[in-house]
Design a protein around this motif. Structure first.
Motif, PDB file in Angstrom:
ATOM      1  N   ARG A 197      29.870  39.813  45.981  1.00  0.00           N
ATOM      2  CA  ARG A 197      30.894  40.823  45.687  1.00  0.00           C
ATOM      3  C   ARG A 197      31.473  40.556  44.299  1.00  0.00           C
ATOM      4  O   ARG A 197      31.562  39.411  43.859  1.00  0.00           O
ATOM      5  N   SER A 198      31.838  41.617  43.599  1.00  0.00           N
ATOM      6  CA  SER A 198      32.543  41.471  42.319  1.00  0.00           C
ATOM      7  C   SER A 198      33.764  42.373  42.320  1.00  0.00           C
ATOM      8  O   SER A 198      33.780  43.429  42.966  1.00  0.00           O
ATOM      9  N   PHE A 199      34.788  41.933  41.607  1.00  0.00           N
ATOM     10  CA  PHE A 199      36.058  42.655  41.549  1.00  0.00           C
ATOM     11  C   PHE A 199      36.458  42.851  40.084  1.00  0.00           C
ATOM     12  O   PHE A 199      36.372  41.919  39.281  1.00  0.00           O
ATOM     13  N   GLN A 200      36.882  44.065  39.748  1.00  0.00           N
ATOM     14  CA  GLN A 200      37.411  44.358  38.417  1.00  0.00           C
ATOM     15  C   GLN A 200      38.938  44.360  38.529  1.00  0.00           C
ATOM     16  O   GLN A 200      39.526  45.265  39.129  1.00  0.00           O
ATOM     17  N   ILE A 201      39.603  43.344  37.972  1.00  0.00           N
ATOM     18  CA  ILE A 201      41.056  43.177  38.114  1.00  0.00           C
ATOM     19  C   ILE A 201      41.696  43.203  36.724  1.00  0.00           C
ATOM     20  O   ILE A 201      41.646  42.206  35.991  1.00  0.00           O
ATOM     21  N   PRO A 202      42.308  44.302  36.307  1.00  0.00           N
ATOM     22  CA  PRO A 202      42.954  44.338  34.989  1.00  0.00           C
ATOM     23  C   PRO A 202      44.233  43.498  34.955  1.00  0.00           C
ATOM     24  O   PRO A 202      44.874  43.272  35.990  1.00  0.00           O
ATOM     25  N   ASN A 203      44.561  43.007  33.759  1.00  0.00           N
ATOM     26  CA  ASN A 203      45.784  42.203  33.544  1.00  0.00           C
ATOM     27  C   ASN A 203      45.845  40.984  34.470  1.00  0.00           C
ATOM     28  O   ASN A 203      46.917  40.604  34.947  1.00  0.00           O
ATOM     29  N   LEU A 204      44.705  40.376  34.715  1.00  0.00           N
ATOM     30  CA  LEU A 204      44.628  39.246  35.631  1.00  0.00           C
ATOM     31  C   LEU A 204      45.247  37.996  35.008  1.00  0.00           C
ATOM     32  O   LEU A 204      44.942  37.636  33.877  1.00  0.00           O
ATOM     33  N   SER A 205      46.129  37.330  35.768  1.00  0.00           N
ATOM     34  CA  SER A 205      46.737  36.073  35.318  1.00  0.00           C
ATOM     35  C   SER A 205      46.181  34.870  36.066  1.00  0.00           C
ATOM     36  O   SER A 205      46.060  33.782  35.506  1.00  0.00           O
ATOM     37  N   ALA A 206      45.866  35.038  37.361  1.00  0.00           N
ATOM     38  CA  ALA A 206      45.357  33.924  38.161  1.00  0.00           C
ATOM     39  C   ALA A 206      44.586  34.470  39.350  1.00  0.00           C
ATOM     40  O   ALA A 206      44.817  35.600  39.804  1.00  0.00           O
ATOM     41  N   ALA A 207      43.658  33.639  39.850  1.00  0.00           N
ATOM     42  CA  ALA A 207      42.885  34.004  41.037  1.00  0.00           C
ATOM     43  C   ALA A 207      42.483  32.733  41.765  1.00  0.00           C
ATOM     44  O   ALA A 207      42.244  31.695  41.146  1.00  0.00           O
ATOM     45  N   THR A 208      42.390  32.807  43.086  1.00  0.00           N
ATOM     46  CA  THR A 208      41.996  31.648  43.886  1.00  0.00           C
ATOM     47  C   THR A 208      41.346  32.114  45.180  1.00  0.00           C
ATOM     48  O   THR A 208      41.646  33.207  45.689  1.00  0.00           O
ATOM     49  N   LEU A 209      40.460  31.273  45.715  1.00  0.00           N
ATOM     50  CA  LEU A 209      39.807  31.560  46.986  1.00  0.00           C
ATOM     51  C   LEU A 209      40.534  30.861  48.123  1.00  0.00           C
ATOM     52  O   LEU A 209      41.099  29.778  47.937  1.00  0.00           O
ATOM     53  N   SER A 210      40.485  31.432  49.308  1.00  0.00           N
ATOM     54  CA  SER A 210      40.996  30.765  50.500  1.00  0.00           C
ATOM     55  C   SER A 210      40.043  29.621  50.860  1.00  0.00           C
ATOM     56  O   SER A 210      38.908  29.577  50.382  1.00  0.00           O
ATOM     57  N   PRO A 211      40.461  28.670  51.704  1.00  0.00           N
ATOM     58  CA  PRO A 211      39.653  27.465  51.970  1.00  0.00           C
ATOM     59  C   PRO A 211      38.217  27.740  52.413  1.00  0.00           C
ATOM     60  O   PRO A 211      37.299  27.016  52.020  1.00  0.00           O
ATOM     61  N   ASN A 261      35.476  28.158  40.120  1.00  0.00           N
ATOM     62  CA  ASN A 261      35.966  27.234  41.140  1.00  0.00           C
ATOM     63  C   ASN A 261      35.256  27.465  42.463  1.00  0.00           C
ATOM     64  O   ASN A 261      34.913  28.601  42.812  1.00  0.00           O
ATOM     65  N   PHE A 262      35.064  26.369  43.214  1.00  0.00           N
ATOM     66  CA  PHE A 262      34.527  26.448  44.564  1.00  0.00           C
ATOM     67  C   PHE A 262      35.657  26.706  45.551  1.00  0.00           C
ATOM     68  O   PHE A 262      36.820  26.351  45.298  1.00  0.00           O
ATOM     69  N   SER A 263      35.305  27.274  46.708  1.00  0.00           N
ATOM     70  CA  SER A 263      36.251  27.283  47.819  1.00  0.00           C
ATOM     71  C   SER A 263      36.347  25.861  48.352  1.00  0.00           C
ATOM     72  O   SER A 263      35.500  25.009  48.075  1.00  0.00           O
ATOM     73  N   GLU A 264      37.374  25.585  49.131  1.00  0.00           N
ATOM     74  CA  GLU A 264      37.632  24.224  49.622  1.00  0.00           C
ATOM     75  C   GLU A 264      36.467  23.670  50.434  1.00  0.00           C
ATOM     76  O   GLU A 264      36.183  22.463  50.384  1.00  0.00           O
TER      77      GLU A 264
END
Length: 489
Positions: free
Chosen positions: A75-89, A46-49
């Motif tokens: 930047r990259s992030f390792q997030i275990p048990n991830l259900s959802a992610a979103t960027l700010s505008p 997904n793109f940011s707004e």
């Protein structure tokens, strides 16, 4: 003032089973889009707004944040048990939701995408449409707030270490909608409970402002709402939905369109000229007009001004979707979902219809950032067959079509409409190119031109109509009335 690009360029994001690709947007050379990025493996993207950042969900719960000017990973992030992610505008923050094993675990984390550091943590039991994203931002990221139990909490968007800096208490609060441009107001919805009517209230976001609503609208028979702020944050449209229709006219319940202004000049129901549900509503980019599709089929469509006065009637037909282009000049009226896919294109400034066409089985639809093209897509998992992309000109003529075995997502890369020239200038430049092409093609042999004239003066004989029994004629008339078509002889 930003410079206007008279030869605009933009991108199209396409995601399938093998990952996502990035195409160069129209106009295409040789009728095919150029491939800017070829098939990057991912589960979501997904793109940011504002289109400045791209978030890519890769295998093994890795989130990659890319700069859209170069599409290099920042930047990259390792997030275990991830259900959802979103960027700010503006892409400054990444917000993630993880499955929590204990109530003490803070499973919602706000990360700074430049430094990679977590700037805020909190616990959230579950994720719903009303509660995600947990922290809401205005389009310029100046205002940040979240829905909490019986209150709206505000943060300092430049320093989340301060925690909650301001609260507005709203007993029974179920949903909020922060105005985007600017983030000056927030709308709160309280559903009906124990004989007390439901309500929509508008509050000012300022820390020094009083915690009293500056506008309020109460009603019974309300289970859910859709809240739509205009650009400028001066008006709020609220589609109030009830699960039960007391008149027994609709199996799907009943809906009303309410309108509230931040200056208190209007608080009430928008007067619609046909009974039935409100299918869709959208503000123009300027925020001065809004368009509504409403009523039992064939539905009716009308454009209103900010005082709810009708400005333009768009007719009736099998429609449930309205899309206003970013320049505010063109409108697309369409019937998607369980409808046949009819589309009608209108020039709002000239108050005339430009053309009609069809895009059957469309799942998504949106105008290009410059307002010249309209793209529809049939995607999985909503539909597992006939997946594909169609791009139309502003007048409804088909420009491009491509089919896929499986297609999951298609999006225009967000761009500010201000960086593009006015549509009239762009259309004139395109038309001049077409005239030159026709002149070069028109210098063919005289024999070919003569043969063309001969065929045009001898049209093919009309085939006799097939026999149709009386009951079939009657059913055809009923179907024509339902879809707003002229009955066939």
């Amino acid at each position: 003032m930003a410079a206007i690009d008279r030869s605009p360029s933009f991108e199209i994001l396409v995601r399938g089973p093998e990952g996502f690709s990035l195409w160069n947007g129209p106009p295409f050379s040789n009728g095919e889009p150029g491939i800017k990025i070829e098939k990057v493996p991912c589960s979501n993207v997904n793109f940011s707004e504002d289109g400045s950042k791209l978030m890519v969900l890769k295998p093994d719960s890795v989130i990659s944040i890319n700069d859209c000017s170069s599409y290099k990973e920042i930047r990259s992030f390792q997030i275990p048990n991830l259900s959802a992610a979103t960027l700010s505008p503006c892409g400054t923050f990444l917000q993630t939701f993880q499955k929590a094993s204990t109530p003490q675990e803070k499973n919602v984390i706000l990360w700074n995408t430049e430094t990679g550091d977590p700037v805020y943590h909190q616990f959230q039991k579950n994720m719903t449409k009303a509660t995600w994203p947990s922290i809401r931002f205005s389009s310029d990221e100046v205002v940040a707030c979240r829905l909490a139990t019986n209150e709206i909490q505000f943060f300092d968007a430049h320093d989340f270490s301060k925690g909650v800096v301001h609260r507005i208490r709203v007993p029974g609060l179920a949903a909020i909608e922060l105005s985007k441009t600017p983030g000056s107001h927030v709308a709160a919805f309280v559903p009906e409970s124990k004989g007390v009517p439901g309500s929509i209230q508008i509050f000012s976001c300022g820390k020094d402002s009083e915690s009293q609503p500056i506008a309020r609208r109460s009603f019974f028979r309300c289970s859910t709402v859709q809240l739509n702020w205009n650009r400028g944050s001066t008006g709020l449209l609220a589609v109030v939905q009830s699960d039960v229709d007391k008149t027994n006219q609709s199996y799907y319940g009943e809906s009303k369109l309410n309108y509230l202004t931040t200056d208190g000049t209007y608080e009430g129901v928008v007067s619609l000229r046909k009974e039935g549900p409100v299918h869709d509503v959208q503000w123009s980019y300027s925020g001065s007009e809004f368009a509504v599709v409403y009523g039992f089929m064939p539905a009716k469509a009308t454009v209103f001004d900010k005082k709810c006065n009708p400005l333009l009637e768009l007719g009736t037909g099998p429609y449930n979707t309205i899309r206003w282009n970013p320049k505010g000049k063109f409108l697309c009226l369409a019937g998607f979902g369980n409808l046949p896919g009819d589309m009608a294109f209108w020039d709002y400034k000239e108050k005339k219809q430009l053309g009609t066409t069809k895009a059957e089985w469309s799942v998504t639809s949106e105008w290009s950032p410059d307002g010249r093209y309209f793209m529809t897509a049939t995607t999985a998992p909503r539909l597992q067959v006939d997946n594909g992309i169609k791009i139309f000109h502003h007048n409804g003529s088909l420009y491009f079509k491509k089919m896929f075995d499986k297609l999951y997502q298609v999006d225009w890369k967000p761009e500010s409409p201000e960086r593009f020239a006015e549509i009239v200038d762009l259309i004139k430049s395109i038309d001049s190119l077409k005239v030159e092409e026709k002149k070069s093609q028109g210098q063919g042999s005289k024999s070919s031109q003569a043969s063309t004239k001969t065929t045009s003066t001898n049209p093919p004989a009309q085939k006799p109509a097939a026999y149709r029994p009386p009951h079939a004629k009657n059913s055809a008339a009923i179907q024509a009335e339902l879809f707003g078509e002229a009955p066939k002889e």
